[in-house]
Design a protein around this motif. Sequence first.
Motif, PDB file in Angstrom:
ATOM      1  N   LEU A  37      -1.838  -4.097   8.436  1.00 17.94           N
ATOM      2  CA  LEU A  37      -2.476  -2.905   8.987  1.00 17.94           C
ATOM      3  C   LEU A  37      -3.590  -2.451   8.060  1.00 17.94           C
ATOM      4  O   LEU A  37      -3.493  -2.591   6.850  1.00 17.94           O
ATOM      5  CB  LEU A  37      -1.483  -1.767   9.177  1.00 17.94           C
ATOM      6  CG  LEU A  37      -0.552  -1.414   8.030  1.00 17.94           C
ATOM      7  CD1 LEU A  37      -0.386   0.088   7.922  1.00 17.94           C
ATOM      8  CD2 LEU A  37       0.785  -2.091   8.253  1.00 17.94           C
ATOM      9  N   GLN A  38      -4.642  -1.953   8.680  1.00 16.40           N
ATOM     10  CA  GLN A  38      -5.695  -1.326   7.883  1.00 16.40           C
ATOM     11  C   GLN A  38      -5.691   0.169   8.177  1.00 16.40           C
ATOM     12  O   GLN A  38      -5.207   0.960   7.400  1.00 16.40           O
ATOM     13  CB  GLN A  38      -7.032  -2.003   8.154  1.00 16.40           C
ATOM     14  CG  GLN A  38      -7.088  -3.385   7.482  1.00 16.40           C
ATOM     15  CD  GLN A  38      -8.351  -4.129   7.777  1.00 16.40           C
ATOM     16  OE1 GLN A  38      -9.409  -3.553   7.988  1.00 16.40           O
ATOM     17  NE2 GLN A  38      -8.266  -5.449   7.798  1.00 16.40           N
ATOM     18  N   TYR A  46      -6.485  -6.862   1.167  1.00 15.85           N
ATOM     19  CA  TYR A  46      -7.332  -5.953   1.939  1.00 15.85           C
ATOM     20  C   TYR A  46      -8.794  -6.381   1.930  1.00 15.85           C
ATOM     21  O   TYR A  46      -9.554  -6.025   2.828  1.00 15.85           O
ATOM     22  CB  TYR A  46      -7.128  -4.501   1.478  1.00 15.85           C
ATOM     23  CG  TYR A  46      -5.747  -4.049   1.900  1.00 15.85           C
ATOM     24  CD1 TYR A  46      -5.484  -3.764   3.232  1.00 15.85           C
ATOM     25  CD2 TYR A  46      -4.683  -4.011   1.011  1.00 15.85           C
ATOM     26  CE1 TYR A  46      -4.217  -3.431   3.665  1.00 15.85           C
ATOM     27  CE2 TYR A  46      -3.399  -3.680   1.422  1.00 15.85           C
ATOM     28  CZ  TYR A  46      -3.180  -3.391   2.762  1.00 15.85           C
ATOM     29  OH  TYR A  46      -1.911  -3.073   3.195  1.00 15.85           O
ATOM     30  N   THR A 100      -8.130  -5.769  12.006  1.00 14.19           N
ATOM     31  CA  THR A 100      -7.617  -6.905  11.234  1.00 14.19           C
ATOM     32  C   THR A 100      -8.043  -8.277  11.730  1.00 14.19           C
ATOM     33  O   THR A 100      -7.872  -9.258  11.010  1.00 14.19           O
ATOM     34  CB  THR A 100      -6.076  -6.917  11.248  1.00 14.19           C
ATOM     35  OG1 THR A 100      -5.636  -7.136  12.604  1.00 14.19           O
ATOM     36  CG2 THR A 100      -5.506  -5.605  10.732  1.00 14.19           C
ATOM     37  N   ARG A 143       0.830  -1.207   0.000  1.00 12.33           N
ATOM     38  CA  ARG A 143       0.000   0.000   0.000  1.00 12.33           C
ATOM     39  C   ARG A 143       0.864   1.256   0.000  1.00 12.33           C
ATOM     40  O   ARG A 143       1.942   1.280   0.603  1.00 12.33           O
ATOM     41  CB  ARG A 143      -0.952  -0.004   1.187  1.00 12.33           C
ATOM     42  CG  ARG A 143      -0.249   0.039   2.515  1.00 12.33           C
ATOM     43  CD  ARG A 143      -1.165  -0.295   3.650  1.00 12.33           C
ATOM     44  NE  ARG A 143      -2.038   0.815   3.998  1.00 12.33           N
ATOM     45  CZ  ARG A 143      -3.094   0.693   4.803  1.00 12.33           C
ATOM     46  NH1 ARG A 143      -3.390  -0.489   5.324  1.00 12.33           N
ATOM     47  NH2 ARG A 143      -3.833   1.726   5.085  1.00 12.33           N
ATOM     48  N   LYS A 199       0.781 -13.513  11.402  1.00 12.27           N
ATOM     49  CA  LYS A 199       1.552 -14.090  10.287  1.00 12.27           C
ATOM     50  C   LYS A 199       2.792 -13.251   9.982  1.00 12.27           C
ATOM     51  O   LYS A 199       3.870 -13.797   9.711  1.00 12.27           O
ATOM     52  CB  LYS A 199       0.672 -14.215   9.044  1.00 12.27           C
ATOM     53  CG  LYS A 199      -0.282 -15.393   9.137  1.00 12.27           C
ATOM     54  CD  LYS A 199      -1.230 -15.484   7.949  1.00 12.27           C
ATOM     55  CE  LYS A 199      -2.155 -16.686   8.114  1.00 12.27           C
ATOM     56  NZ  LYS A 199      -3.462 -16.495   7.489  1.00 12.27           N
ATOM     57  N   LYS A 241      -3.386 -11.376  10.101  1.00 15.69           N
ATOM     58  CA  LYS A 241      -2.241 -10.971   9.267  1.00 15.69           C
ATOM     59  C   LYS A 241      -1.101 -10.386  10.114  1.00 15.69           C
ATOM     60  O   LYS A 241       0.057 -10.388   9.682  1.00 15.69           O
ATOM     61  CB  LYS A 241      -2.703  -9.990   8.184  1.00 15.69           C
ATOM     62  CG  LYS A 241      -3.631 -10.665   7.154  1.00 15.69           C
ATOM     63  CD  LYS A 241      -4.077  -9.704   6.079  1.00 15.69           C
ATOM     64  CE  LYS A 241      -5.185 -10.286   5.208  1.00 15.69           C
ATOM     65  NZ  LYS A 241      -4.819 -11.530   4.497  1.00 15.69           N
ATOM     66  N   ALA A 293       0.020  -7.106   4.602  1.00 19.36           N
ATOM     67  CA  ALA A 293      -1.151  -6.232   4.766  1.00 19.36           C
ATOM     68  C   ALA A 293      -1.672  -6.314   6.199  1.00 19.36           C
ATOM     69  O   ALA A 293      -2.865  -6.470   6.441  1.00 19.36           O
ATOM     70  CB  ALA A 293      -2.254  -6.593   3.769  1.00 19.36           C
ATOM     71  N   LEU A 318       3.990  -4.708   6.053  1.00 20.21           N
ATOM     72  CA  LEU A 318       3.502  -4.183   4.769  1.00 20.21           C
ATOM     73  C   LEU A 318       3.199  -5.318   3.793  1.00 20.21           C
ATOM     74  O   LEU A 318       2.152  -5.325   3.140  1.00 20.21           O
ATOM     75  CB  LEU A 318       4.528  -3.221   4.163  1.00 20.21           C
ATOM     76  CG  LEU A 318       4.740  -1.913   4.944  1.00 20.21           C
ATOM     77  CD1 LEU A 318       5.801  -1.049   4.269  1.00 20.21           C
ATOM     78  CD2 LEU A 318       3.430  -1.140   5.072  1.00 20.21           C
ATOM     79  N   GLU A 319       4.107  -6.288   3.723  1.00 20.44           N
ATOM     80  CA  GLU A 319       3.913  -7.397   2.771  1.00 20.44           C
ATOM     81  C   GLU A 319       2.664  -8.215   3.099  1.00 20.44           C
ATOM     82  O   GLU A 319       1.966  -8.672   2.205  1.00 20.44           O
ATOM     83  CB  GLU A 319       5.144  -8.325   2.781  1.00 20.44           C
ATOM     84  CG  GLU A 319       6.345  -7.741   2.058  1.00 20.44           C
ATOM     85  CD  GLU A 319       7.608  -8.574   2.267  1.00 20.44           C
ATOM     86  OE1 GLU A 319       7.493  -9.754   2.676  1.00 20.44           O
ATOM     87  OE2 GLU A 319       8.710  -8.037   2.038  1.00 20.44           O
TER      88      GLU A 319
END
Lengths: 762, 167
Positions: free
Chosen positions: B100-101, A643, B140, A19, B147, B144, B98, B95-96
């Motif tokens: 975080l939202q 997402y 989340t 992102r 992981k 994730k 995902a 980041l890889e």
Amino acid sequence: MAEATTNGKYKVIGTRPIRHDGADKVTGRAKYGADYTFPGMLHGKVLRSPHAHAIIKSINFDKALKLPGVKAIVTSKDLPSVANKLEQAGEMAINPHHLSMNILAHDRVLYDGHAIAAVAAINGHIAEEAVRLIEVEYEVLPPVMTVDVAMKPGATILHKDLRNQEDGDKQTNVAQHYQFKRGDVAAGFKAADYVVEREFKTAMVHQGYIEPHNAVGIYSSDGTATIYCSTQGAFEVRSFSAQVLGMPVGKIRVVPAEIGGGFGGKTTVYLEPLSVLLSKKTGAPVKLVMSRAEVLRASGPTSGSQIKVKMGATKDGKLVAAEIWMAYEAGAFPGSPVGAGAMCIITPYKVENFLIDAYDVVVNRPKTAAYRAPGATNAAFASETVIDELAEKCGIDPIDFRIKNGVKEGDAQTVGPPFKRIGFIQTCEAIKNSPHYKSKLTGKNRGRGVASGFWFNAGMNSSATVNIHADGTASVVTGSPDIGGSRASMAMITAEVLGLSANDVRPVTADTDSIGHTDVTGGSRVTFATGMAVYEAAQDAVKQMIERASKVWEKKPDEVEFRDGKFFAKGNGVPPMSIKDLAPRFSRTGGPITGRASVNGRGVGPGFATTCVDVEVDPETGKVQILRCTIAQDAGKAIHPSYVEGQMQGGTAQGLGWGLNEEYFYDEKGILRNVGLLDYRMPTCLDLPMIETCVVEEANPGHPLGVRGVGEVSIVPPPAALANAIYRAVGVRMLETPMSPPKVLKAVLKHGGSAQHSAAAD
Amino acid sequence: MSKKTLVEATVNGETVEFLCEPRQSLLESLRDILELTGAKEGCLTGDCGACSVMIDGRVVCSCLMFGVEAQGTNITTVEGLATTGTLHSLQRKFLEHASLQCGICTPGFLMAAKGLLDRNPEPNEADVRYALAGNLCRCTGYDKIVKAVLDAAADLRTHGEGKAAAR
């Protein structure tokens, strides 16, 4: 012409790029609302009611104002008088009078935590001290805390002027009665071999975003105001603040900061108008940030509810009738999501005969705000438990029962019109075929439950611009605050159309002066509607670039084609030109390229989800441990699958918390007793297993990329799935959320028999 | 009430001096005085972990400590996790995967995860869940995040980058 890249074989869509706002968010650089500071900035704090229901007889803030460092105090006297009727503000109708009374109580306080006054001081500690020095004289009234009490004849009335369409000029706490019906309910039940009738209660729960509400208001001497805040809808903050403050919309600019969660709770205003009022009075920027206790006491939770469901089925498992009564707590002002709940409660199923009565009821609790598929989770807890019981009576597997009765394209929705292409059955089949459902669950006091959910999803207004840079890369600007990674999706859609990589497109969320009107980030609508605007804006840019390429080549525009990110001249051997080749020639061929689009998102594709959960119940303590959980959800098209999975997992976790732990505890005086995150118990990572996902992609025919939107429906099935799993584990039907240890234990002990027996035998 | 105390500490490898009131928390001192806004305020009661920082190698809720108590300590905040221009493996893996939202809890999770990996370079899923149970994420469902931490642990065991980045 510009359709070239979207032939169903995508290059960018469906991949998982990093992102664009990621690096800032893992290094602590991303700026959330509370991170903003300005020279000379003051800090504000709010005085809140210690009573659930009281008349304000007087407010004296002389002592507070004398405290060194205090700069200004505002009360409702500083607010203009505004209309007491529903008015259109953006896409949502609001009653400005109610909103104004919620921002600062006028003559009475209607819930524990209701704002009464706000102080601006040179720092937050002094502002807090000043708040404690304000003297308020109250005449305490009896609190009305639940819908059954509020609806009783002779109940204490919250609003003397509240009327509904049925009770004439009678004072009431019932703000609205909705009714939906079809067929002949009595005849339907007559045809049923099995009838199940149950009464349910769900507790009020909070969205639970980790970032408290915040706002910095800067009122300028030229009569304009700027608000920096973490919000799901900058344009809603602008129109709501304008309504409450009596300012023209065009005089307010709202800059959306990064937002630390919302789930519907940040679609309205609390602090924003106060920050402007205090800034106007002091001439300085003023920042207000809620404490966690303030978030729980005074920002929008979602409704607790009471629901009665009676449903009938023939012995071969066909649903034939439903009769439903539901009443939702609106909080202190009208506007619970009971109407939406009523329109969702049996929507996944073909039912020829139904009658649904739904009541919006005011009580002495905070005004509810949207929460992820608002109204649908309460409703599904009730209906999906009854469906489970009917399936059992018919001797049919609960998934097969749902497949047998489930809606498909052409079937009527509760509100009437037929569904277009939908993926409900596919979510059931995905669960049926999942490794989870196929696995055997063994062990004492263990059970597996399934449940499904429906949510409409929303369209509404979105604007987007796509700018092509001199180096052939692009930026995409929208007005949709990014709450869960949507900027990446906007960049990916742009990249797909332009034939660029996701990295070559920078996505930006703009303020209210820098982009066309864009409605709230909510209703699962950003990837759908803003994505549609982005898609069209990128195509507009392509169309303009085709004209430029034709100028360069001295051809007609229709002799130039765009595909795979390159322009081709028809007919001769001219080598193709990339956007990078063309971009340096923009200024000589007519100026910069900016693609634009604004949409009113039609073609909304509804969302369905089906969830399977395994639990183990401790019959000695009533604790329910979640062993395994899988969700299948129809995304239409997953733009960024990571997402999409994230939305499914996050919504599931919220639904599991709602089902097992979360609830507002009010005492007999109407005071909220669990105002911290230790006692308002949201799931931690020790409470949850990995959440397995099956992304169903049944393309939405109303969207150029097939997108439906995925933000909400995942929260709907878990509480019912848990109840159904608990039943299979220990033989008790739970009729109340949360299914917390004391309640489960009580039910298990009352049930006695098999559960206790098997535990004893263990 | 508002008499200020001079505090000297090491923050992200730099010696800093700041003046703070006795009533100011370490979180407030970091955010409002030192302008390190990476640590977030979610609750001010130590329940959400969004304000987690490392003090002398231990993960601490900075909202539960006063600024004056930081005297003489060595503090690492999320701003100090990446070395010049290079993300820490945990940051990359977040980041890889995902992980975080909205991202508001991310700084706290990263610090709590770093605390775990510094102590235990080979955690299993249960270890990770136990170590992160003091941090709340509402977006989340943790899947994730867990992981990413397991993957970062594997990455650090292979490449050992964390050892360098940890200082």
